[in-house]
Write an enzyme that holds these catalytic residues in place. Structure first.
Site, PDB file in Angstrom:
ATOM      1  CB  SER A 553      -0.902   0.015   1.239  1.00 22.42           C
ATOM      2  OG  SER A 553      -1.558   1.256   1.390  1.00 22.42           O
ATOM      3  CE1 TYR A 566      -4.841  -1.907   4.902  1.00 25.88           C
ATOM      4  CE2 TYR A 566      -3.798   0.230   4.534  1.00 25.88           C
ATOM      5  CZ  TYR A 566      -4.337  -0.950   4.036  1.00 25.88           C
ATOM      6  OH  TYR A 566      -4.370  -1.164   2.685  1.00 25.88           O
TER       7      TYR A 566
END
Length: 676
Positions: A553, A566
């Site tokens: 990500s 996250y």
């Protein structure tokens, strides 16, 4: 066009029952008159199944259409058996109209036999008669003069002349047994021809059932008795990547495994090594299974290391023997050797591995060897199995006409022969990635926590020859091993793994619990580590290199608000890419990552509440989140799951073969995600 409709209907009926003929085996035909659009006069035509088609699924487009007068005129210019290739080339000059399939080598048989309808089929029972040492006597005993024996002859124009002469000399006959090959039947109508074909096939079946001995393969060997199903399949999964790696020495292959009852019975029998060494007989069989299989003779419960050692030893011997076989019979005009690896590997107590350029080819090779087992059983039950000579097998395997058929195949897609496993692939980025890899030729294993969704996603991609769905909880080591075992049994192994499974808990630091942290890290950091470890173990056993791709990500390099769990786990995944690239490079395994950002549409993570949370953080409506993300990028374009899939393909496709340890941003140009 009633003749054509009747032919298609008959062909589909015959091909639907594998007792009648094997996949893509045999051919059927019909003769009739049609008006020539050029002359306006009636012309006699032959409609015959073209080269490479399958009777069970035959359509009109799969027929070759030839003018009978021109085909039969070839009799006067036939130069002899040494020039069969020339005759096949001349079929093109007999074609009528546009389109249609390429005429097969058996076209002459259909055109020269004086009957309106002709079937040439490869039933196991008929080939059992055809390969029996005393086939002529068995044919007479079973059918009297109603079915005539024809000595082996390589398919071609002369065989067509032979059968035409036999029919003329035996007006009472409904067909013939072709030595070493199959059967041919004829009739004045489509119905009569089909009835005659079935009379021969069922007649052979009945004779074998009534006169055959019950144990044609001899006594059972105790140490070759099948293991229990669970143990057997666990052993097969452990062997599959090793066998596939060896079978891919010359050309990368996809694998197939079967432990069907008839296979296990044959492998447990004392006569198995002798019969397997004789090889298959029907041309359709050995063209797909090679001249003979590779056979192990280890105990079913032998230590795995011992089985692998014998496998490696016998594989080396097989390659030497195959090269010697090629050199014995090759002439200066023969095509080059196509590879010396086995297509069939038999492991007593475990089952049969088969290989091909794609899954369908590998699966069909296994089906053909099962046909061969049935043939051997039938022939041995009433006589002795005696296939055609090895020299004749070579003449067909390396026939220039077979080479032409191979060259007509479409060019392989970039990922043909590769097997991919994608985690979290029932939707979103994972599904888009699986779809892209399959579109580029890979076989794909859809791994997802939800087994039903995984199966549904696989079914959307294609048949089980292209994609299968498996249940996989990436936090569970045993579940990961089961998923990779399933891939090994379905396709022979794994070459490409995409770590995509994930979730997101978007919370500020003070609201993030230890359970939140553990769940986030278990699924993505620990989960991708476990999947990569087991995949690397399998890839190393294969010896074919491989690719591991992490869907990381932008958050792995950018510190955003309210996202501690996250982002931290994405940073963990990003560093795993670097660590594993450094460690696995010596095995030819490349490890790379993709850093997406703002993938809203189709995203399971966004749909599960993450989207609403991030929209609240940025002060926009949830339905406008994708546009918001696009608006803050340099390119002002929304990132889609397919955009990430494109990046994965770029990393694993043919153009970046020397790239490892990198991350590719897929964020439409977000300076926050620039790598530095």
């Amino acid at each position: 066009m009633s003749a054509v409709n009747d032919l298609i209907t008959r062909s589909n009926r015959l091909g639907a029952d594998k007792r009648n003929t094997n996949f893509a085996g045999g051919n059927t035909s019909a003769k009739g008159a049609e008006t020539d659009p050029v002359t306006g006069e009636d012309v006699e035509l032959l409609w015959v199944k073209g080269s490479g088609g399958d009777l069970g699924t035959l359509k009109e487009s799969g027929l070759a259409v030839l003018r009978l007068d021109r085909l039969r005129a070839m009799v006067d210019t036939y130069p002899g058996v040494d020039d069969e290739d020339v005759m096949v080339e001349r079929f093109d000059y007999c074609l009528h109209g546009r389109g249609g399939a390429a005429p097969s080598i058996d076209t002459a048989m259909h055109g020269l036999v004086d009957a309106a309808h002709v079937d040439h089929l490869h039933p196991d029972s008929g080939i059992a008669f055809a390969t029996a040492a005393d086939g002529p006597a068995l044919t007479e005993a079973c059918f009297g003069g109603r079915v005539v024996w024809v000595d082996w002859r390589r398919p071609g124009f002369q065989l067509g002349l032979d059968i035409a002469a036999i029919k003329k000399a035996n007006p009472q006959a409904i067909g013939c047994i072709l030595g070493g090959h199959g059967i041919t039947a004829w009739g004045a109508t489509s119905e009569e021809c089909e009835a005659n074909s079935l009379e021969i096939i069922r007649g052979c079946e009945t004779y074998l059932a009534e006169h055959g001995k019950p144990d044609p393969f001899g006594d059972k060997v105790a140490q070759w008795a099948p293991l229990g199903e669970a143990e057997r399949r666990e052993r097969a999964a452990a062997l599959a990547p090793v066998v596939r790696g060896l079978a891919s020495t010359d050309h990368r292959q996809v694998g197939h495994f079967t432990d069907a009852p008839e296979v296990l019975d044959f492998l447990a029998s004392a006569e198995m090594p002798r019969l397997a060494a004789l090889g298959t007989s029907c041309p359709d069989h050995f063209l797909r299974t090679k001249v003979r299989p590779l056979v192990l003779e280890t105990a079913a419960d032998a230590p795995l290391a011992d089985v692998i050692a014998q496998l490696q030893e016998r594989h080396a011997a097989y390659r030497e023997e195959y090269r010697a076989y090629y050199e014995r019979y090759a002439t200066e005009d023969s095509p080059a050797i196509r590879g010396a690896d086995p297509a069939i590997v038999l492991v007593p107590g475990i089952g049969m591995f088969s290989f091909g350029a794609d899954k369908q080819t590998a699966r069909v090779a296994a089906e053909f060897y099962v046909n061969a087992i049935n043939v051997m059983r039938g022939a041995e039950s009433v006589s002795a199995y005696e296939p055609i000579a090895e020299s004749e097998k070579f003449r067909i395997e390396y026939w220039s006409l077979e080479e032409v058929k191979l060259q007509r195949r479409p060019r392989p897609k970039p990922l043909a022969g590769r097997v991919a496993l994608v985690t979290g692939a029932a939707g979103g980025i994972g599904k888009a990635t699986a779809e892209r890899l399959a579109a580029e030729g890979a076989c794909v294993v859809i791994a997802d926590l939800d087994a039903e969704k995984a199966a549904a996603a696989a079914a959307e991609i294609g048949s089980a020859d292209v994609a299968v769905g498996v249940s996989c909880n990436v936090t569970d080591e045993s579940a990961i091993k089961s998923a990779l075992d399933a891939a090994a049994l379905a396709f022979g192994g794994v070459d490409l793994v995409v770590n995509n499974a994930g979730l997101s808990l978007s919370k500020p630091l003070l609201d993030t619990t230890a359970a939140d942290w553990d769940l986030q890290h278990d699924v993505m950091a620990k989960g991708s580590f476990l999947v990569s470890r087991e995949a690397a173990r399998l890839m190393i056993a294969q010896g074919l290199g491989g690719d591991i791709v992490y869907i990381a990500s932008k958050n792995s390099v950018f510190a955003g608000p309210n996202n501690i769990a996250y982002s931290a786990t994405k940073a963990d995944q990003a560093h795993q890419v670097r660590l594993l690239a450094a460690e696995l490079g010596e095995h030819g395994i490349r490890v790379n990552g993709v850093n997406p950002d703002g993938v809203v549409r189709g995203s399971g993570i966004f749909a599960s509440g993450w989207g609403a949370n991030r929209a609240a953080v940025y002060g926009v409506k949830e339905e406008e989140l994708g546009q918001y993300y696009a608006g803050r990028t340099l390119l002002k374009r929304e990132v889609l799951p397919s955009s990430v899939a494109d990046a994965v393909y770029a990393l694993v496709g043919p153009d970046l073969g020397l790239t490892t340890g990198v991350h590719i941003p897929v964020d439409s140009g977000n300076p926050q995600g620039f790598l530095r």
